[in-house]
Design a protein around this motif. Structure first.
Motif, PDB file in Angstrom:
ATOM      1  N   VAL A 123       2.831  -6.340 109.817  1.00 14.29           N
ATOM      2  CA  VAL A 123       3.631  -5.754 111.156  1.00 14.29           C
ATOM      3  C   VAL A 123       4.195  -4.280 111.013  1.00 14.29           C
ATOM      4  O   VAL A 123       4.047  -3.376 111.836  1.00 14.29           O
ATOM      5  N   THR A 126       1.925  -1.410 111.683  1.00 17.30           N
ATOM      6  CA  THR A 126       1.692  -1.201 113.232  1.00 17.30           C
ATOM      7  C   THR A 126       2.505  -0.330 113.885  1.00 17.30           C
ATOM      8  O   THR A 126       2.201   0.110 114.958  1.00 17.30           O
ATOM      9  N   LEU A 127       3.432  -0.081 113.442  1.00 16.72           N
ATOM     10  CA  LEU A 127       4.848   0.536 114.221  1.00 16.72           C
ATOM     11  C   LEU A 127       4.650   1.935 113.953  1.00 16.72           C
ATOM     12  O   LEU A 127       4.294   2.476 112.751  1.00 16.72           O
ATOM     13  N   ALA A 205       9.838  -4.432 115.668  1.00 17.65           N
ATOM     14  CA  ALA A 205       9.092  -5.924 115.686  1.00 17.65           C
ATOM     15  C   ALA A 205      10.053  -6.814 115.020  1.00 17.65           C
ATOM     16  O   ALA A 205      10.916  -6.476 114.273  1.00 17.65           O
ATOM     17  N   GLN A 221      11.055 -12.525 122.819  1.00 17.65           N
ATOM     18  CA  GLN A 221      10.479 -11.400 123.085  1.00 17.65           C
ATOM     19  C   GLN A 221      11.117 -10.657 124.465  1.00 17.65           C
ATOM     20  O   GLN A 221      11.143  -9.624 124.784  1.00 17.65           O
ATOM     21  N   GLU A 222      11.221 -11.767 125.412  1.00 18.63           N
ATOM     22  CA  GLU A 222      11.878 -11.405 126.819  1.00 18.63           C
ATOM     23  C   GLU A 222      13.152 -10.837 126.635  1.00 18.63           C
ATOM     24  O   GLU A 222      13.569  -9.849 127.429  1.00 18.63           O
ATOM     25  N   LEU A 226      10.781  -6.661 122.284  1.00 14.41           N
ATOM     26  CA  LEU A 226       9.878  -6.267 120.899  1.00 14.41           C
ATOM     27  C   LEU A 226       8.934  -7.430 120.714  1.00 14.41           C
ATOM     28  O   LEU A 226       8.955  -8.513 121.290  1.00 14.41           O
ATOM     29  N   PRO A 227       7.900  -6.974 120.078  1.00 15.14           N
ATOM     30  CA  PRO A 227       7.059  -7.888 119.822  1.00 15.14           C
ATOM     31  C   PRO A 227       7.614  -8.972 118.717  1.00 15.14           C
ATOM     32  O   PRO A 227       8.178  -8.377 117.805  1.00 15.14           O
ATOM     33  N   VAL A 228       7.135  -9.831 118.835  1.00 14.77           N
ATOM     34  CA  VAL A 228       7.590 -11.323 117.947  1.00 14.77           C
ATOM     35  C   VAL A 228       6.434 -11.940 117.295  1.00 14.77           C
ATOM     36  O   VAL A 228       5.431 -12.431 118.106  1.00 14.77           O
ATOM     37  N   TYR A 229       6.635 -11.947 116.087  1.00 17.37           N
ATOM     38  CA  TYR A 229       5.614 -12.637 115.462  1.00 17.37           C
ATOM     39  C   TYR A 229       6.029 -13.927 114.555  1.00 17.37           C
ATOM     40  O   TYR A 229       7.255 -13.742 113.993  1.00 17.37           O
ATOM     41  N   SER A 233       1.288 -17.041 115.048  1.00 18.83           N
ATOM     42  CA  SER A 233       0.496 -15.924 114.916  1.00 18.83           C
ATOM     43  C   SER A 233      -0.337 -15.718 113.598  1.00 18.83           C
ATOM     44  O   SER A 233      -1.397 -15.475 113.459  1.00 18.83           O
TER      45      SER A 233
END
Length: 248
Positions: A123, A126-127, A205, A221-222, A226-229, A233
Motif C-alpha cells: 500500500v 501506491t501513495l 491509507a 473509509q467513510e 482514506l483507502p482501507v485495506y 482485500s
C-alpha cells in the motif's frame, strides 16, 4: 499445474488430494465470540470455498497478549493437515501470527500469508510522496517491533488500537461474553481509525491488522476519507493467484 477439474480437461487426470476445489486453508484461533459476515471466520465472507482448521489452545489472549508463546508446533501441525487435505496455500485469522510467517512457510512448502500487515509495504508503494500507511490493530500495546519486522512493516509505522473501546477488545480478546453489540464494536474500530488520522495528518491509507475488522472497513473509509485495506482485500488477491480468472 494444479489438479482441479475444469472444462476441456483431459479424460485422465491426476489425484492425490482428499478434498478438491478448495485451494485456500485458514488456520483459526480457538474462540467463541460471534463471527458476523465479513469476519474471516464466517464462511459466507468469501466468494470462494475455504478450508478451516481450529488450532486447539490458541486463544486470542495467548496469541495477541502473550506473543503466541509455545504455539508454533501446533500451528505447523494444523497447517500441514490442511495441505494434506488439499490446501495449496495457507493463511491465518490473526494478524499477530506474522511472528510465524517464516516458520510456517518453511514447514508446509506452499505459499503462506499469515497477516494482513503484509500489505503495508504494498500500500505504501501506491501513495504519493509525503503520505504513509497507518495500522489499526486490536491491541496496539502488544503489537511489537517483532510483529512488524516479520511482515516487513517499517518500525515507525503509526499504529492505533481498540484497547480503550467499550466492546471490540473486551469481546474478542478478554472473552468476557459470547455475544457482541455490533454497533459498539463498529464504533470502537472507527474511533481507533479517527484517532490515528488525527494524530498523523500525513496518513494516506489504513491497513486493518485484525481479521475481525473487515465488517467495519466501509465505515472506516467513510469516516476518514482514506483507502482501507484488510484481510479480505489481501486474501482476495492471494486467492486470485491460486485460481486466476479464465477469460476463454
Amino acid at each position: 499445474m494444479n489438479n482441479e477439474f475444469h472444462a476441456g480437461a483431459a479424460s485422465r487426470i491426476a489425484g492425490g488430494k482428499a478434498i478438491y476445489g478448495v485451494p485456500l486453508g485458514i488456520l483459526m484461533l480457538q474462540a467463541r465470540f460471534p463471527r458476523i459476515p465479513g469476519d474471516m471466520g464466517n464462511g459466507t465472507t468469501w466468494p470462494f470455498p475455504v478450508l478451516y482448521r481450529v488450532v486447539g489452545g490458541a486463544s486470542p489472549d495467548k496469541v495477541v497478549l502473550k506473543g503466541a508463546t509455545g504455539l508454533l508446533p501446533d500451528f505447523i501441525a494444523a497447517a500441514q493437515e490442511l495441505v494434506e487435505l488439499g490446501a495449496e496455500a495457507i493463511t491465518t485469522n490473526c494478524g499477530f501470527l506474522s511472528l510465524f510467517q517464516r516458520e510456517l512457510a518453511a514447514a508446509v512448502n506452499v505459499p503462506v500469508a499469515t497477516s494482513s500487515l503484509m500489505q503495508v509495504p504494498w500500500v505504501q508503494a501506491t501513495l504519493p510522496p509525503g503520505k504513509r500507511v497507518g495500522v489499526v490493530t486490536v491491541s496496539a500495546a502488544t503489537l511489537t517491533p517483532a510483529h512488524l519486522e516479520a511482515a516487513s512493516v517499517p518500525l515507525d509505522t503509526p499504529v492505533a488500537g481498540t484497547e480503550d473501546g467499550r466492546e471490540f477488545f473486551r469481546v474478542l480478546i478478554k472473552a468476557e461474553k459470547d455475544d457482541m453489540d455490533v454497533d459498539l464494536a463498529r464504533q470502537d474500530v472507527v474511533d481507533a481509525a479517527l484517532t490515528l488520522a488525527a494524530r498523523h495528518p500525513d496518513l494516506g491509507a489504513i491497513v486493518l491488522e485484525c481479521t475481525n475488522m473487515p465488517p467495519y472497513a466501509a465505515a472506516i473509509q467513510e469516516a476518514t476519507g482514506l483507502p482501507v485495506y484488510d484481510i479480505y482485500s489481501m486474501i482476495s488477491w492471494f486467492h486470485a493467484g491460486l485460481r486466476p480468472r479464465r477469460f476463454d
